[in-house]
Design a protein around this motif. Structure first.
Motif, mmCIF file in Angstrom:
data_model
loop_
_atom_site.group_PDB
_atom_site.id
_atom_site.type_symbol
_atom_site.label_atom_id
_atom_site.label_comp_id
_atom_site.label_asym_id
_atom_site.label_seq_id
_atom_site.Cartn_x
_atom_site.Cartn_y
_atom_site.Cartn_z
ATOM 1 N N ALA A 127 0.835 -1.204 0.000
ATOM 2 C CA ALA A 127 0.000 0.000 0.000
ATOM 3 C C ALA A 127 0.868 1.252 0.000
ATOM 4 O O ALA A 127 0.529 2.253 -0.656
ATOM 5 C CB ALA A 127 -0.921 -0.009 1.223
ATOM 6 N N LEU A 128 1.991 1.215 0.723
ATOM 7 C CA LEU A 128 2.897 2.357 0.737
ATOM 8 C C LEU A 128 3.491 2.605 -0.642
ATOM 9 O O LEU A 128 3.579 3.749 -1.092
ATOM 10 C CB LEU A 128 4.021 2.121 1.755
ATOM 11 C CG LEU A 128 5.082 3.223 1.849
ATOM 12 C CD1 LEU A 128 4.446 4.550 2.262
ATOM 13 C CD2 LEU A 128 6.180 2.827 2.837
ATOM 14 N N ALA A 181 -4.331 2.133 -10.040
ATOM 15 C CA ALA A 181 -5.149 0.949 -10.290
ATOM 16 C C ALA A 181 -4.540 0.038 -11.348
ATOM 17 O O ALA A 181 -4.831 -1.164 -11.375
ATOM 18 C CB ALA A 181 -6.562 1.365 -10.706
ATOM 19 N N THR A 182 -3.697 0.579 -12.230
ATOM 20 C CA THR A 182 -3.095 -0.261 -13.268
ATOM 21 C C THR A 182 -2.085 -1.239 -12.685
ATOM 22 O O THR A 182 -1.723 -2.219 -13.337
ATOM 23 C CB THR A 182 -2.385 0.591 -14.337
ATOM 24 O OG1 THR A 182 -1.250 1.244 -13.753
ATOM 25 C CG2 THR A 182 -3.314 1.634 -14.923
ATOM 26 N N ALA A 183 -1.604 -0.984 -11.464
ATOM 27 C CA ALA A 183 -0.618 -1.860 -10.834
ATOM 28 C C ALA A 183 -1.260 -2.856 -9.876
ATOM 29 O O ALA A 183 -0.564 -3.511 -9.097
ATOM 30 C CB ALA A 183 0.424 -1.022 -10.087
ATOM 31 N N THR A 210 0.374 -6.157 -6.950
ATOM 32 C CA THR A 210 0.260 -5.793 -5.537
ATOM 33 C C THR A 210 0.045 -7.040 -4.687
ATOM 34 O O THR A 210 -0.710 -7.933 -5.077
ATOM 35 C CB THR A 210 -0.918 -4.812 -5.338
ATOM 36 O OG1 THR A 210 -0.729 -3.686 -6.199
ATOM 37 C CG2 THR A 210 -0.990 -4.337 -3.908
ATOM 38 N N ARG A 211 0.704 -7.097 -3.551
ATOM 39 C CA ARG A 211 0.645 -8.294 -2.710
ATOM 40 C C ARG A 211 -0.765 -8.554 -2.179
ATOM 41 O O ARG A 211 -1.225 -9.687 -2.130
ATOM 42 C CB ARG A 211 1.626 -8.165 -1.549
ATOM 43 C CG ARG A 211 3.094 -8.262 -1.967
ATOM 44 C CD ARG A 211 3.996 -8.479 -0.764
ATOM 45 N NE ARG A 211 4.062 -7.314 0.101
ATOM 46 C CZ ARG A 211 5.005 -6.373 0.018
ATOM 47 N NH1 ARG A 211 5.952 -6.475 -0.897
ATOM 48 N NH2 ARG A 211 5.012 -5.347 0.836
ATOM 49 N N ASN A 212 -1.451 -7.503 -1.747
ATOM 50 C CA ASN A 212 -2.808 -7.655 -1.221
ATOM 51 C C ASN A 212 -3.701 -6.599 -1.875
ATOM 52 O O ASN A 212 -4.075 -5.603 -1.244
ATOM 53 C CB ASN A 212 -2.798 -7.487 0.305
ATOM 54 C CG ASN A 212 -4.140 -7.801 0.927
ATOM 55 O OD1 ASN A 212 -5.085 -8.207 0.245
ATOM 56 N ND2 ASN A 212 -4.247 -7.620 2.226
ATOM 57 N N PRO A 213 -4.034 -6.814 -3.164
ATOM 58 C CA PRO A 213 -4.710 -5.754 -3.924
ATOM 59 C C PRO A 213 -6.066 -5.338 -3.379
ATOM 60 O O PRO A 213 -6.448 -4.181 -3.486
ATOM 61 C CB PRO A 213 -4.843 -6.368 -5.323
ATOM 62 C CG PRO A 213 -4.758 -7.843 -5.111
ATOM 63 C CD PRO A 213 -3.825 -8.029 -3.957
ATOM 64 N N PRO A 221 -7.124 0.219 -2.794
ATOM 65 C CA PRO A 221 -7.955 1.323 -2.281
ATOM 66 C C PRO A 221 -7.185 2.277 -1.377
ATOM 67 O O PRO A 221 -7.349 3.499 -1.466
ATOM 68 C CB PRO A 221 -9.070 0.601 -1.512
ATOM 69 C CG PRO A 221 -9.171 -0.734 -2.164
ATOM 70 C CD PRO A 221 -7.754 -1.087 -2.526
ATOM 71 N N ARG A 222 -6.326 1.724 -0.512
ATOM 72 C CA ARG A 222 -5.529 2.593 0.363
ATOM 73 C C ARG A 222 -4.581 3.468 -0.447
ATOM 74 O O ARG A 222 -4.399 4.647 -0.149
ATOM 75 C CB ARG A 222 -4.723 1.732 1.336
ATOM 76 C CG ARG A 222 -5.567 1.016 2.390
ATOM 77 C CD ARG A 222 -4.735 0.013 3.171
ATOM 78 N NE ARG A 222 -5.533 -0.705 4.166
ATOM 79 C CZ ARG A 222 -5.107 -1.773 4.838
ATOM 80 N NH1 ARG A 222 -3.879 -2.238 4.611
ATOM 81 N NH2 ARG A 222 -5.889 -2.368 5.724
ATOM 82 N N GLY A 223 -3.963 2.898 -1.474
ATOM 83 C CA GLY A 223 -3.039 3.664 -2.305
ATOM 84 C C GLY A 223 -3.728 4.778 -3.067
ATOM 85 O O GLY A 223 -3.222 5.903 -3.147
ATOM 86 N N ILE A 224 -4.897 4.473 -3.643
ATOM 87 C CA ILE A 224 -5.631 5.474 -4.426
ATOM 88 C C ILE A 224 -6.101 6.620 -3.541
ATOM 89 O O ILE A 224 -5.848 7.803 -3.817
ATOM 90 C CB ILE A 224 -6.834 4.824 -5.146
ATOM 91 C CG1 ILE A 224 -6.350 3.853 -6.228
ATOM 92 C CG2 ILE A 224 -7.742 5.885 -5.757
ATOM 93 C CD1 ILE A 224 -7.473 3.076 -6.892
ATOM 94 N N ILE A 225 -6.816 6.280 -2.480
ATOM 95 C CA ILE A 225 -7.408 7.309 -1.621
ATOM 96 C C ILE A 225 -6.324 8.056 -0.840
ATOM 97 O O ILE A 225 -6.381 9.286 -0.681
ATOM 98 C CB ILE A 225 -8.434 6.671 -0.670
ATOM 99 C CG1 ILE A 225 -9.581 6.058 -1.492
ATOM 100 C CG2 ILE A 225 -8.979 7.693 0.312
ATOM 101 C CD1 ILE A 225 -10.550 5.230 -0.688
ATOM 102 N N GLY A 226 -5.317 7.332 -0.374
ATOM 103 C CA GLY A 226 -4.241 7.968 0.389
ATOM 104 C C GLY A 226 -3.456 8.972 -0.426
ATOM 105 O O GLY A 226 -3.193 10.096 0.023
ATOM 106 N N SER A 227 -3.078 8.586 -1.652
ATOM 107 C CA SER A 227 -2.305 9.501 -2.496
ATOM 108 C C SER A 227 -3.120 10.732 -2.874
ATOM 109 O O SER A 227 -2.599 11.852 -2.894
ATOM 110 C CB SER A 227 -1.825 8.780 -3.757
ATOM 111 O OG SER A 227 -2.907 8.277 -4.508
#
Length: 504
Positions: free
Chosen positions: A44-45, A279-281, A285-288, A293-299
């Motif tokens: 996620a990071l 989302a293209t990656a 991702t290990r736990n998509p 969702p954490r990556g999209i909303i966090g960034s």
């Protein structure tokens, strides 16, 4: 997370037509094929860093001053909030889809599962254009900073190697080399890309935080008055340069005032373009189901806070009417007698744009990879490297194409990027969430967008409004590219897709 094997009746109903859909189960099954399997190494990071890396770029270093001076004044910070809300609506829809369909391809894959093959092709074809031209555009902008730095060091490049200008031939060697180097990094592995991005993003965010911290000591309260300048009508553009609203309804957009904030939001919105690349990656991702969702909303949240803070600081340091439109942050520090910090900002811009180029290249390669794996494009694009487990062929081919665009085409031409495609993708993803909730309520969803269908409908309405504020020329270029894509689809993709072969 295991997915139920309940058959998707929509695929059976439309398997022989343009609206044939690819089941979620089949999409996930395809990711396990040895010749198409990608390494799952991202967290996620990593995804959050990718998102911040692609969004924080030219927008924060250039757009802030231009929009404040010409459209919103100090209220440009509110314009960033409005644009951030529009993106947040789309981000929640993307997050639900990505947690349900953790497959490469972003909006293309999502639309294939909900709206059918024909719509999926249109979205995928458009995203490739957006990302390829976007990477070339940013690379050319980066080369301008690099050439300026080389001039200061007494190493000027020959004119013929700085790109075309005034109708004269030239090749932008710096822009082309940047794209080729970033393409090489992506071929070696997405985890290496994440490490490179983490380092560069750390530098870039540190520069932005320094701008906010140092600039806050030079804020003059009088520069905020009036916070929302008196409204005035913008001179209506004619012909192809007019917005679609002007061309159809005769509506003339306003500068300043309350309506000027929304006019400005339509412009600063494009500073956010790229968060959906996360989302293209999903497939790497290990736990998509949780990390995407954490990556999209966090960034998106981090970028919105930084945009608003920088816009507040820069309009407080210098009167909005005096801001530079080329390098507003650096010039604002020069205006108050702080050349050191101005130089640091230029350095941050040079470093920061590198990650934007790399992540846009990553996105276009993954979309092409997904379309090829589904049979809509030749299979050469979906082979993965036996050692690095990356889609190296599509990455190299598209990287070389982007490098040639950056080398031979001027910044003025490339800047006419077809931004409409991103908004169109937002519309499709939002509609897809509504449709998939109805057609496949049984699917496990690690993240569920709230207030469905009200939230997706609001996302569609907001995106369509911004689309109407784009020029007629942009719409025509979008339609021309789509027509070209339709020729390829009907000549090759429709008969070679896996769903077509299976139905036969």
């Amino acid at each position: 997370m295991p997915v139920t094997t309940q058959p998707d009746t929509s695929e059976k109903r439309t398997r022989n037509g343009l609206l044939r859909t690819k089941s979620i189960e089949q999409s996930i099954k395809d990711t396990e094929e040895p010749e198409h399997k990608l390494n799952k190494t991202l967290s996620a990071l990593d995804l959050t860093v990718f998102g911040v890396g692609v969004v924080i770029g030219a927008g924060i270093f250039v757009t802030t001053g231009q929009v404040a001076k010409e459209y919103a004044g100090p209220a440009v910070s509110l314009a960033f909030v409005v644009a951030g809300v529009v993106c947040a609506l789309a981000a929640l829809c993307y997050a639900e889809f990505a947690s349900t369909v953790p497959v490469a391809g972003s909006a293309y894959t999502f639309s294939y599962a909900s709206l059918g093959e024909f719509v999926a092709w249109i979205i995928g074809w458009d995203l490739v254009l957006e990302l390829a031209l976007g990477a070339a555009t940013v690379a050319v902008g980066w080369s301008g900073y690099a050439q300026s730095l080389l001039d200061q060091w007494g190493i000027p490049l020959p004119t013929v190697l700085t790109g075309p200008s005034d109708g004269k031939f030239g090749f932008n060697i710096a822009a082309a080399l940047l794209i080729l180097v970033m393409t090489g990094v992506l071929v070696v592995g997405v985890k290496l890309s994440a490490h490179v991005t983490s380092i560069v993003v750390a530098i870039k965010v540190m520069v932005v935080l320094i701008i906010i911290a140092v600039g806050s000591f030079h804020i003059v309260g009088a520069n905020y008055k009036p916070f929302i300048p008196p409204q005035k009508e913008l001179t209506g553009q004619s012909g192809l340069s007019a917005t679609l609203l002007e061309a159809i309804f005769g509506y003339t957009p306003s500068a300043f005032g309350v309506m000027g904030i929304f006019t400005a939001a339509a412009i600063v919105f494009f500073s956010y373009i790229g968060f959906d690349v996360v989302a293209t990656a999903a497939e790497e991702t290990r736990n998509p189901s949780k990390d995407v969702p954490r990556g999209i909303i966090g960034s998106l949240a981090i970028c919105t806070v930084l945009y608003v803070a920088v816009s507040i600081v820069v309009t407080g340091m210098q009167k909005y009417s005096e801001l530079s439109t080329a390098a507003p942050l650096a010039d604002a520090f020069k205006a108050i007698g702080q050349p050191f910090w101005a130089g640091l900002i230029n350095f941050g811009a040079i470093i920061g744009l590198i990650t934007v180029v790399m992540i846009l290249l990553l996105g276009q390669g993954r979309v092409f990879f997904a379309m090829s794996r589904d049979g809509l494009l030749p299979p050469v694009f979906s082979h993965v490297h036996p050692k690095f487990r990356t889609p190296y062929r599509s990455t190299i081919i598209l990287g070389v194409a982007s490098a040639l665009l950056a080398g031979f085409v001027s910044l003025e031409e490339l800047s006419k990027l077809v931004n409409i495609g991103t908004l169109f993708a937002f519309v499709v993803v939002a509609l897809g969430v509504i449709i998939l909730r109805r057609s496949r309520p049984d699917l496990p969803r690690a993240f569920r967008a709230p207030w469905v269908p009200a939230l997706p409908i609001a996302s569609v309405a907001a995106s369509v409004w911004l689309m109407l504020n784009l020029s007629v020329e942009t719409w025509l270029r979008f339609l021309a590219w789509m027509v070209f894509g339709l020729v390829i689809y009907f000549a090759y993709g429709r008969t070679h897709s896996k769903l077509a072969r299976n139905s036969r």
